[in-house]
Design an enzyme around this catalytic site. Structure first.
Site, mmCIF file in Angstrom:
data_model
loop_
_atom_site.group_PDB
_atom_site.id
_atom_site.type_symbol
_atom_site.label_atom_id
_atom_site.label_comp_id
_atom_site.label_asym_id
_atom_site.label_seq_id
_atom_site.Cartn_x
_atom_site.Cartn_y
_atom_site.Cartn_z
ATOM 1 N N PHE A 1 1.960 -3.271 3.925
ATOM 2 C CA PHE A 1 2.280 -4.615 4.410
ATOM 3 C C PHE A 1 3.721 -4.926 4.012
ATOM 4 O O PHE A 1 4.118 -4.699 2.868
ATOM 5 C CB PHE A 1 1.374 -5.666 3.755
ATOM 6 C CG PHE A 1 0.042 -5.892 4.429
ATOM 7 C CD1 PHE A 1 -0.412 -5.081 5.447
ATOM 8 C CD2 PHE A 1 -0.765 -6.955 4.016
ATOM 9 C CE1 PHE A 1 -1.654 -5.315 6.053
ATOM 10 C CE2 PHE A 1 -1.996 -7.190 4.612
ATOM 11 C CZ PHE A 1 -2.444 -6.377 5.628
ATOM 12 N N CYS B 1 0.807 -1.222 0.000
ATOM 13 C CA CYS B 1 0.000 0.000 0.000
ATOM 14 C C CYS B 1 0.839 1.270 0.000
ATOM 15 O O CYS B 1 0.300 2.374 0.010
ATOM 16 C CB CYS B 1 -0.961 -0.039 1.175
ATOM 17 S SG CYS B 1 -1.969 -1.535 1.085
ATOM 18 N N HIS C 1 -9.714 2.423 0.429
ATOM 19 C CA HIS C 1 -8.272 2.191 0.361
ATOM 20 C C HIS C 1 -7.920 1.613 -1.012
ATOM 21 O O HIS C 1 -8.260 0.478 -1.318
ATOM 22 C CB HIS C 1 -7.880 1.229 1.490
ATOM 23 C CG HIS C 1 -6.405 1.062 1.674
ATOM 24 N ND1 HIS C 1 -5.472 1.634 0.823
ATOM 25 C CD2 HIS C 1 -5.687 0.393 2.625
ATOM 26 C CE1 HIS C 1 -4.258 1.307 1.239
ATOM 27 N NE2 HIS C 1 -4.359 0.570 2.329
ATOM 28 N N LYS D 1 -8.966 8.414 3.242
ATOM 29 C CA LYS D 1 -9.538 7.082 2.952
ATOM 30 C C LYS D 1 -10.962 6.964 3.501
ATOM 31 O O LYS D 1 -11.708 6.075 3.091
ATOM 32 C CB LYS D 1 -8.658 5.975 3.536
ATOM 33 C CG LYS D 1 -7.342 5.782 2.772
ATOM 34 C CD LYS D 1 -6.572 4.577 3.262
ATOM 35 C CE LYS D 1 -5.224 4.441 2.581
ATOM 36 N NZ LYS D 1 -4.213 5.381 3.119
ATOM 37 N N HIS E 1 -1.794 8.046 6.415
ATOM 38 C CA HIS E 1 -2.067 6.764 5.759
ATOM 39 C C HIS E 1 -3.380 6.202 6.295
ATOM 40 O O HIS E 1 -4.175 5.654 5.522
ATOM 41 C CB HIS E 1 -0.913 5.783 5.996
ATOM 42 C CG HIS E 1 -1.115 4.474 5.316
ATOM 43 N ND1 HIS E 1 -1.142 4.356 3.942
ATOM 44 C CD2 HIS E 1 -1.331 3.212 5.797
ATOM 45 C CE1 HIS E 1 -1.358 3.077 3.615
ATOM 46 N NE2 HIS E 1 -1.482 2.382 4.721
ATOM 47 N N GLU F 1 0.271 5.495 13.809
ATOM 48 C CA GLU F 1 0.675 6.644 12.986
ATOM 49 C C GLU F 1 0.463 7.958 13.732
ATOM 50 O O GLU F 1 1.328 8.845 13.720
ATOM 51 C CB GLU F 1 -0.119 6.650 11.673
ATOM 52 C CG GLU F 1 0.277 7.810 10.759
ATOM 53 C CD GLU F 1 -0.482 7.824 9.448
ATOM 54 O OE1 GLU F 1 -1.465 7.051 9.298
ATOM 55 O OE2 GLU F 1 -0.103 8.621 8.561
#
Lengths: 82, 364
Positions: free
Chosen positions: B352, B114, B291, B286, B254, B265
């Protein structure tokens, strides 16, 4: 049930038009796949795969190289299904 | 499958019939986006050997892969299309863009889950800085809406199961968030050296002033709990841009709407920026787009560029009850004004595998 040559031409024109972006009316028996219809080898193999499926025929790779015009392919398919 | 929103119109309407037949949906989105971006940039005249393409996806042409497998199982090997491999390979989108735009300086597809779209833009910036290109078409794309990848994400307990409320399912920083919502699409930007842009009188939205990249080296899916890798990426990007924490007025997080990830985050931002985090307008877009996985980093860089250009930070929707631990000011239901003068913003993208990418955007 066997397809007539006219039916094979019409069916093949549809497949070639989809693959090449050329109008189906340009897919005439005298048209050369490479020179007139801008079909490269990857597209030609895609067309053969669809044609085998549509007309229930088998077109071996060694025969594909002899199919330089639409007319060649139409007569090959018409004969092959007999 | 439940859909929170469907986009009106079909990407195939913007491509020719042979293009849609030869390209995986991920490449179709990318090519349509690249053409839009190129037109918006005024279709610049570029030496083909000085034009690059860097467009990534996180997963590759998985719909083609799965369709091909279905064909093989149901109809046999003779029905496999010869276009299958060139459609499923993850470099297919960037390769088709290189072909379409005659981009010969290099066609790349950096894969970092991502973070891919942001890393692609970072790499495009590097190509220009290294003198390998004057203009780079850069972005990210993804098309994975198919039962197999959805079931796989569900098995990893990372997607939202709020199936009775699709539009409210993506809710980063809300206390009741329960995972992300998958979106599909692409975002592409045109990067250009300052000299090349000035010479042609290009309209410049903003500058990508800094690129920061790090790897957690911690876990294949979980972020390192203290956000050390995220902090390093943000710090590297700010150092690269030559700015200090007080210059940053906006962060596009993110924040995917997962229980753990969002707060790692937010804490990383607070730890890095310390008291300067009080004047950051934090947005989690998002909440509105879902996403886009490999497309997300590019889409959110584009949002960050527009936020800086228009001096407005985008809203974060669906936050009915902000997580009580969140202590960075979140832009909620309406856009927030950003200050006049020289400003900087950060886009964070993580993936990931422990990939962390931060990009600093400054005003033109």
């Amino acid at each position: 049930m066997a397809y007539t040559e006219e039916e094979v031409l019409a069916g093949l024109a549809e497949i070639v038009a989809e693959e090449s972006g050329q109008p189906a009316s340009a897919v005439v028996p005298s048209a050369s796949f490479t020179d007139d219809l801008d079909i490269d080898s990857l597209s030609m193999m895609t067309i053969i795969t669809h044609a085998e499926d549509k007309f229930d025929v088998r077109i071996p790779d060694e025969d594909v190289k002899n199919l330089s015009t639409v007319g060649d392919a139409v007569s090959y398919i018409a004969k092959a299904q007999a | 499958m439940n859909f929170a929103a469907t986009v009106i119109g079909d990407v195939s309407e913007r491509l020719t019939r042979p293009e849609t037949k030869r390209m995986d949906p991920s490449a179709q989105y990318a090519l349509a986006s690249a053409r839009e971006a190129w037109a918006d940039a005024g279709s610049p005249e570029v030496d083909p050997e000085r034009l690059g393409s860097v467009v990534s996806s996180g997963i590759g042409g998985i719909i083609t892969t799965l369709d091909g497998w279905d064909t093989l199982r149901e109809r046999g090997a003779r029905r496999m299309l010869p276009t299958t491999v060139p459609m499923l390979m993850p470099n297919s989108p960037t390769a088709y863009i290189s072909l379409d735009f005659n981009a010969q300086a290099g066609a790349h597809a950096l894969v970092s889950a991502c973070a891919s779209g942001a890393e692609a833009i970072g790499y495009g910036v590097d190509m220009i800085r290294l003198g390998r290109a004057d203009v780079v078409i850069a972005g990210g794309t993804e098309a994975v809406i198919h039962p197999m990848p959805l079931a796989s994400f569900a098995a990893s307990r990372t997607i939202s199961l709020r199936n009775d409320d699709p539009a409210g399912a993506s809710r980063p920083y809300d206390v009741d968030r329960d995972g992300f919502v998958i979106g599909e699409g692409a975002a592409v930007v045109i990067l250009e050296s300052a000299e090349h842009a000035a010479a042609r009188g290009a309209r410049v939205y903003a500058k990508i002033a800094g690129v920061g990249i790090s790897a957690d080296a911690y876990h294949i899916t979980s972020p390192e709990p203290e956000g050390r890798g995220q902090i390093r990426a943000m710090r590297f990007a700010m150092e690269d841009a030559g700015i200090s924490p007080r210059d940053v007025v906006h962060v596009n997080a993110h924040a995917t709407s997962t229980k753990v990830g969002d707060m790692v985050e937010a804490r990383a931002i607070r730890n890095l920026f310390a008291s300067e985090a009080d004047h950051i307008a934090l947005s989690a877009t998002k909440s509105m787009t879902g996403h886009l996985l490999g497309g997300a980093g590019a889409l959110e860089t584009l949002f960050t560029v527009k936020a800086v250009a228009e001096r407005k930070a985008p809203p974060t929707i669906n936050v009915d009850n902000p997580d009580p631990e969140l202590d960075v000011p979140l832009v909620r239901d309406a856009p927030a004004d950003l200050p006049a003068g020289d400003i900087a913003a950060v886009n964070n993208s993580f993936g990931f595998g422990g990939h962390n990418v931060a990009l600093v955007v400054t005003n033109a």
